[in-house]
Design an enzyme around this catalytic site. Structure first.
Site, PDB file in Angstrom:
ATOM      1  N   HIS A 284       2.194   2.081  -3.181  1.00 51.74           N
ATOM      2  CA  HIS A 284       1.246   3.030  -3.765  1.00 51.74           C
ATOM      3  C   HIS A 284       1.746   4.468  -3.699  1.00 51.74           C
ATOM      4  O   HIS A 284       0.981   5.402  -3.900  1.00 51.74           O
ATOM      5  CB  HIS A 284      -0.126   2.905  -3.095  1.00 51.74           C
ATOM      6  CG  HIS A 284      -0.815   1.600  -3.389  1.00 51.74           C
ATOM      7  ND1 HIS A 284      -2.085   1.310  -2.956  1.00 51.74           N
ATOM      8  CD2 HIS A 284      -0.397   0.507  -4.074  1.00 51.74           C
ATOM      9  CE1 HIS A 284      -2.413   0.084  -3.370  1.00 51.74           C
ATOM     10  NE2 HIS A 284      -1.402  -0.418  -4.034  1.00 51.74           N
TER      11      HIS A 284
ATOM     12  N   ASP B 219       0.861  -1.193   0.000  1.00 52.38           N
ATOM     13  CA  ASP B 219       0.000   0.000   0.000  1.00 52.38           C
ATOM     14  C   ASP B 219       0.896   1.240   0.000  1.00 52.38           C
ATOM     15  O   ASP B 219       2.019   1.179  -0.500  1.00 52.38           O
ATOM     16  CB  ASP B 219      -0.972  -0.067   1.195  1.00 52.38           C
ATOM     17  CG  ASP B 219      -2.269   0.680   0.920  1.00 52.38           C
ATOM     18  OD1 ASP B 219      -2.194   1.889   0.638  1.00 52.38           O
ATOM     19  OD2 ASP B 219      -3.354   0.073   0.978  1.00 52.38           O
TER      20      ASP B 219
END
Ligand SMILES: *[C@@H]1O[C@H](CO)[C@@H](O)[C@H](O)[C@H]1NC(C)=O
Ligand SMILES: *[C@@H]1O[C@H](CO)[C@@H](O)[C@H](O)[C@H]1NC(C)=O
Ligand SMILES: *[C@@H]1O[C@H](CO)[C@@H](O)[C@H](O)[C@H]1NC(C)=O
Ligand SMILES: *[C@@H]1O[C@H](CO)[C@@H](O)[C@H](O)[C@H]1NC(C)=O
Length: 392
Positions: A241, A218
């Site tokens: 991310h 993430d």
């Protein structure tokens, strides 16, 4: 006070110090002396907490050694306030977390709460997240999971040379704290591991993240409401991310994000590079004073993105505009490759357009060719040479 009583008080005080057990003085203590078994199976948490109790009540700087072994730790909360504002954990060990099935709905595995002047040096924290990720990949109900290391309501904290792998949820959380330095940290979890953010900062002031490598599933760094004076420098991110301010506007009343610098950062194969993200709905929050500079993008899907219309599955916000005011954000000396055509996207709110956005010296390409930029409800300035051509 007469001279006599003063003298008596001083000598009583001296007597008090002389009669204290030696453990109250500047100390080096060792968790093995408190019964920590480095067999990787026996819960070492009670021993760690006994050592902590002594360090916390000591009047002078104290180092707690955790020797080169493998310790199993159940949830461990190092609680303050302490008498001591100079506690160092020197960890040479591997610390392993319980399986998620034995953690119930616990939110953090290792936590420092209400402490001042704590340094954690070294250590390899294994969050053992894989069984929880497997659960999350099914339709079965499973808990959110525990973050690996959290600093709550604390001041003057240094986290140095720590390695965190396979967190169940976030690897490092800094919440409601001040003066925190994260340095030389390594974070590693698989690209497809869910919600394994690298470092999450929220409601905190004066946080620095330096010389750190983050590969995860993430956000490498996620920045929540109430973050002021955040400095991120020499960070390598990817897979992951990217570095994200937000999601903001989770709630209608929220603190702002202010004074953030991201400098000398490299993104490799990440979903986003530099992102600011807000739900498309009202909020008192804002983003003000952000500097992104000297950034390299290697095959990043969305290198530069402001998204103020975040509304996954169109739930909880259809037709609404973000109330988050974004202002004074500068992007300079940003180069590299985009994995999609739109390398620079400013998709702002119709109700509170982005203002004071500046782009300077940008060179982002797509498949060896020119990329594109996208602007909506945004005002700002362009300087130097900017590719894709600026739409500001
Ligand atoms: C801590 O204790 C262990 C076991 O007695 C020993 O091997 C290790 O050297 C000690 N470490 C320090 C820094 O005192
Ligand atoms: C934090 O550290 C600074 C500098 O070392 C020191 O001046 C200050 O008193 C410390 N604050 C706390 C709350 O420990
Ligand atoms: C942290 O690691 C770096 C690089 O390995 C090393 O130079 C430095 O001395 C370490 N810091 C501490 C406090 O152990
Ligand atoms: C924040 O950090 C800066 C630089 O390290 C320091 O000068 C300042 O006093 C800190 N602010 C607070 C509120 O501790």
């Amino acid at each position: 006070m007469t001279t006599m009583t003063m003298l008596r008080n001083v000598s009583l005080l001296l007597l008090f110090f002389i009669s204290l057990p030696s453990s109250i003085y500047a100390l080096d203590i060792n968790v093995t002396d408190f019964g920590a078994k480095g067999d990787g199976k026996t819960d070492a948490s009670p021993a760690f907490l006994k050592a902590w109790k002594i360090a916390c009540s000591s009047l002078t700087p104290t180092t707690i050694y955790v020797p080169r072994k493998r310790y199993f730790l159940s949830q461990t909360i190092f609680q303050g306030p302490c008498m001591n504002s100079g506690i160092t954990f020197r960890i040479e060990a591997i610390l392993t977390a319980p399986d998620y099935k034995n953690m119930g709905s616990i939110e953090t595995w290792v936590m420092f709460d209400k402490v001042e002047g704590v340094t954690v040096v070294g250590g390899f924290l294994d969050g053992r997240g894989s069984s929880l990720w497997a659960c999350k990949a099914t339709d079965k109900p499973c808990p959110a999971g525990a973050s690996t290391l959290a600093i709550y309501s604390s001041k003057n904290i240094t986290i140095q040379n720590v390695t965190s792998i396979n967190a169940k949820l976030y690897h490092v959380v800094i919440h409601s704290s001040e003066n925190v330095i994260v340095q030389g940290v390594r974070i590693h979890a698989p690209e497809d591991s869910p919600n394994t953010d690298g470092i999450h900062v929220q409601n905190s002031m004066n946080v620095s993240i330096l010389n750190t490598g983050i590969k995860t599933g993430d956000d490498c760094v996620s920045i929540g409401p109430g973050t002021k004076n955040l400095w991120i420098q020499r960070v390598a991110c990817g897979p992951g991310h990217g570095i994200s301010i937000g999601s903001l506007a989770k709630g209608p009343v929220e603190e702002g994000v202010e004074n953030v610098v991201v400098k000398n950062v490299v993104f490799t194969g990440t979903q986003n590079g530099l992102r600011i993200k807000a739900w498309g709905r009202p909020s008192t929050g804002y983003v003000k004073g952000v500097v992104f500079k000297q950034v390299v993008m290697n095959n990043v899907q969305y290198p530069i993105v402001i998204d103020q219309n975040y509304c996954p599955r169109n739930e909880g916000c259809p037709g609404q505009h973000s109330g988050i005011q974004i202002s004074d954000v500068s992007y300079s000396a940003i180069k590299g490759t985009s994995a999609t055509k739109v390398a620079m996207k400013f998709d702002c709110s119709a109700k509170t357009p982005c203002k004071g956005i500046s782009v300077q010296d940008i060179k982002l390409t797509y498949k060896g060719d020119s990329a594109e930029s996208f602007c909506q409800n945004v005002r700002g300035v362009t300087g130097g040479s900017v590719f894709p051509p600026s739409c500001l």
